[in-house]
Structure formats: C-alpha cells, structure tokens
Design an enzyme around this catalytic site. Structure first.
Site, PDB file in Angstrom:
ATOM      1  CG  HIS A   1      -4.285  -3.256   3.974  1.00  0.00           C
ATOM      2  ND1 HIS A   1      -5.305  -4.049   4.732  1.00  0.00           N
ATOM      3  CD2 HIS A   1      -3.460  -2.695   4.625  1.00  0.00           C
ATOM      4  CE1 HIS A   1      -5.295  -3.617   5.836  1.00  0.00           C
ATOM      5  NE2 HIS A   1      -4.331  -2.674   5.895  1.00  0.00           N
ATOM      6  CB  CYS A   2      -3.222   1.377   0.974  1.00  0.00           C
ATOM      7  SG  CYS A   2      -2.058   0.432   1.565  1.00  0.00           S
ATOM      8  CB  ILE A   3      -6.673   2.894  -2.608  1.00  0.00           C
ATOM      9  CG1 ILE A   3      -5.179   2.997  -2.948  1.00  0.00           C
ATOM     10  CG2 ILE A   3      -7.362   3.934  -3.156  1.00  0.00           C
ATOM     11  CD1 ILE A   3      -4.445   4.078  -2.559  1.00  0.00           C
TER      12      ILE A   3
END
Length: 448
Positions: A284-286
């Site tokens: 979900h982040c990078i």
C-alpha cells in the site's frame, strides 16, 4: 527536531490528559483495524490502556472480539490475552467515541482511478469523530498522506464544532511505520515522529506514544513536516528500487549478472546502501506514497521529475518480466500462447499474506492476455481474483512442476524448497534471486 521529554504544558486540559496518559487511565480509541490499526491497538492495550477499536467491517470486529488474529504482525497470544482481560474491544458503533480521551485514525489512503489522492476514508472518519468531539480530547492521524492534510482537511472539520484546536482539543500527525513481515522492527520498537498543530498538541501526542512504545519519540515543528518526512521515507525506497530495476534492464542487455554487481557494490562499508530489482513494486505504501507527494508538488508549480521517472520504471517491470518470458520460451521453440506457466508467490513481498498492488497479479494478467495458461502457488494466499477471474493456489508437487513449461519466481517465500523446485522444473525464471545458493542445475535457471 527534539526527542520527547516529559513535562507539563501551559494548558489545564492538556495537563489533565497528559496525567491520564501517564497514569494509564486515558481511554484510547483506534479507528481502522487493518495492517496499521490492529497492531497499534494491541500495543496500546499491552501498554496498559483501555482500548476500543472501530471498523466498518463487521467481520473484523467479530474476529477481534473473539480474540482471532488476521494480521501477520500481531502476536496471536497478545491479541487473545488483551481481549480476555477486557483491555481491548472492537465495535462498529462510532457513538462510543464520545467516551474516549484519545482517538488515533489509521484508515486507508489509496489513489483514485486517476491516480490522485483519495482521502474519502480520512474525511469520513474525521466527520464521525467530530460528531463526538469533546474538550480535552486528542486526535492523531497516522494514515500516510500529503503535507497539509491534518491542518487543511481535519482541523476545519473539528473546529466546525466550535471547539478550538490547541486549547480545547489537540490534533497531531504521527506517521505509521509498519513494515509487514519485518522480524526485527515492529510498531513497538520503531522510533516515532510526532508533529502537532500547536506545540501543546505535539506534547500531548508525544506523551501518548512515549507511554506506549519502547522506542524514542521525536517531535517536529508541525504536522506538515511529519507528513512530508513519511512520504520522503517511501519515496527514497521507490527511487532507489527504480535505480536497481534500471540497472537490471541495462545488465540484461550487457550480459552481466545484476545481482553480482549489487553484491560487489555492497562490499563498500560507506556511501552505499543495497537495493534490489524485482518484478515490480507492491504494497500500500511504496508504489502509492510518492504519487501523493508528486500530486501535492503540482500545487506549488513543481514537477517531480525523479519521482515520475521512478514510477515509470517500476510500473514497467511486469511488462519486462513478460518480455523476458517470451525470450525464454522462444529458446525452447515454444510460444507463450498455449504455454503452461507456474508463478511461485503472489504476495507483494516474502513471507506475508498481503497482495495489495502486488506486481505478480499484473504479471498473471499480462501472461493470460498473451494466451498463456497461468497457475500459481502461494502458501499465504489460497485464493485471489484478477480482473474478475478467480485463481486458487495449486499445491507444489513433482507432478505440477513437471507439467508446466516454465516456472517464474515472483515472491521469494522462505518456505519454498528451491532445490527441489529447480530439480523437477523444466526451467526457472527467478526474478528475486531466490535460487542464488543452488550450485547444481544452474543451466535450468535464469535470473532477472
């Protein structure tokens, strides 16, 4: 930036709340019981607080209240013990917020279909909290977002109640730093950054985390600094992974082993940090957070060239994997159309059960589009859906390995017996360098 030091502030409501926090009598709520919220809720309960978790998914709420864990980074026994002891409970009833002293918001911040920030969950959560906001309450946003969200989006929602931020209630941003599957660092022992709307807000929020975590808590001057530093953390990784992926593309043309190049560079004891190529970025982040920063930068007439280029390189890796697959099968006089291909691992990283933004899913979709018959195995993902088609994990047996035309290692789970896989496979395309230890049958392996 300062390391948190306990002390009183010139605000009676804040001092009272800090005292409650230090005495562990403050009632704490966590909105969103996903990959960030549930570990945080459990850690707060373990630290001695009465914790109430909120989630719109009734299934999650029921599982928490039954002591059933569904997040890999949560210790099963800790969750079960906290529920049994009455220290942790979950609900879908937001009215219970009115009885809390502290509310932490840990909801998703995805991109919309145009790849622009979608703050729907943040705004709706803030509105639910605002309906029950009272004097002396602390609200902390942990969801990763662009600089300005806390002050431009949340603060007006809360102050519309007539209460004033910094004197009547306290608002801060403290970015989550969850790395799924990391055995060394977790929520409890990872240093925390806190930035409040006012210095008093910062002190109250820092007091909370210093009494929950076993790590240092660092205070920054504003929520904007804290919001941007989190985006910078993940952009740093995104850009460096893109550089490793670009190096892999060059090495392919030059006939050089990219993994050997990176290993050699890693012998330098200073000025170098190894990053590794792969089939693309997941989680979900990078893949998402740098686009939040890029989007916000446009408000200031700034075009983030490095971020955009990095995203282009990383986004193109699944197509590159399919191109390499074409070339490998061509050497065996086989067409990708009609070939049976086994993917090992569809989680976005090793040893976890998370498929969010997993590049393996795109690889499967692209291979299927070219006419390949794709099957997969992942011990952590028994079922997945791609473009409306359901796939089920196939058991890795000798019969399966021998029945396919090619095996692609897309996630390097530790549980795989790579020696046996290579021995029984017709050929292996290893995008993670998981087979680096294998000396025999090297002629059956091609690495990214």
């Amino acid at each position: 930036m300062n390391k948190y030091q306990p002390g009183h502030v010139d605000n009676e409501l804040a001092d009272d709340l800090i005292q409650k926090i230090e005495q562990k009598t403050a009632k704490v709520g966590v909105v969103g019981l996903g990959y960030v919220g549930l570990p945080l809720a459990v850690d707060k309960a373990v630290a001695g607080y009465q914790v109430l978790g909120f989630d719109v998914q009734e299934k999650r709420v029921a599982m928490v209240n039954s002591g059933i864990n569904y997040i890999g980074d949560v210790v099963d026994t800790e969750l079960r013990d906290m529920v049994s002891a009455g220290k942790l409970r979950a609900t879908t009833d937001y009215d219970e917020i009115k009885n809390l002293d502290v509310v932490t918001v840990c909801v998703p911040t995805p991109l919309d279909k145009n790849k622009q920030p979608d703050l729907t969950f943040v705004r709706s959560s803030a509105q639910e909290v605002a309906k029950r906001l009272h004097k002396g309450m602390l609200i902390v946003l942990e969801s990763t977002t662009y600089p300005g969200t806390t002050e431009e989006e949340l603060k007006p929602i809360f102050e519309a109640t007539g209460l004033k931020c910094g004197s009547d209630f306290f608002l801060a941003f403290s970015p989550e730093r969850v790395d799924p599957g990391n055995k060394q660092y977790n929520v409890k022992n990872t240093p925390k950054v806190v930035g409040g709307v006012t210095p008093t807000c910062t002190k109250v929020a820092a007091a909370l985390y210093s009494n929950v975590l076993q790590s240092d808590v660092f205070e920054v001057s504003s929520p904007r600094v804290a919001e941007l530093e989190k985006l910078y953390e993940n952009t740093f990784r995104n850009v460096n992974i893109a550089l490793a992926n670009e190096l892999a593309l060059m090495c392919d043309r030059m006939g050089i082993n990219v993994w050997e190049v990176i290993d050699a560079a890693s012998t330098k004891p200073y000025g170098f940090m190894p990053f590794y190529p792969g089939p693309g970025l997941g989680g979900h982040c990078i893949p998402i957070d740098p686009l939040y920063l890029s989007w916000k930068a446009k408000e200031y007439d700034y075009y983030t060239k490095m971020i955009e280029t990095s995203a282009e390189i990383n986004d193109g890796m699944p197509e590159y994997i399919v191109d390499r697959t074409y070339r490998i099968l061509n050497r065996f006089k086989k067409s990708i159309n009609g070939s049976r291909i086994l993917l090992l691992g569809v989680a976005y990283k090793k040893d976890i059960d998370d498929i969010r933004e997993s590049p393996a899913l795109r690889v499967i979709a692209l291979l299927e589009k070219e006419g390949a018959n794709v099957v997969y195995n992942d011990p952590y993902i028994p079922v997945c859906s791609i473009n409306g088609k359901e796939y089920r994990s196939e058991e890795v047996t000798e019969d399966l390995l021998e029945s396919v035309d090619l095996i692609i290692i897309t996630t390097d789970h530790s549980i795989y017996d790579y020696d046996s896989i290579v021995e029984n496979a017709p050929f292996v395309f290893d995008t993670r360098n998981a087979t680096r230890h294998i000396a025999q049958n090297r002629d059956k392996i091609e690495v990214l």
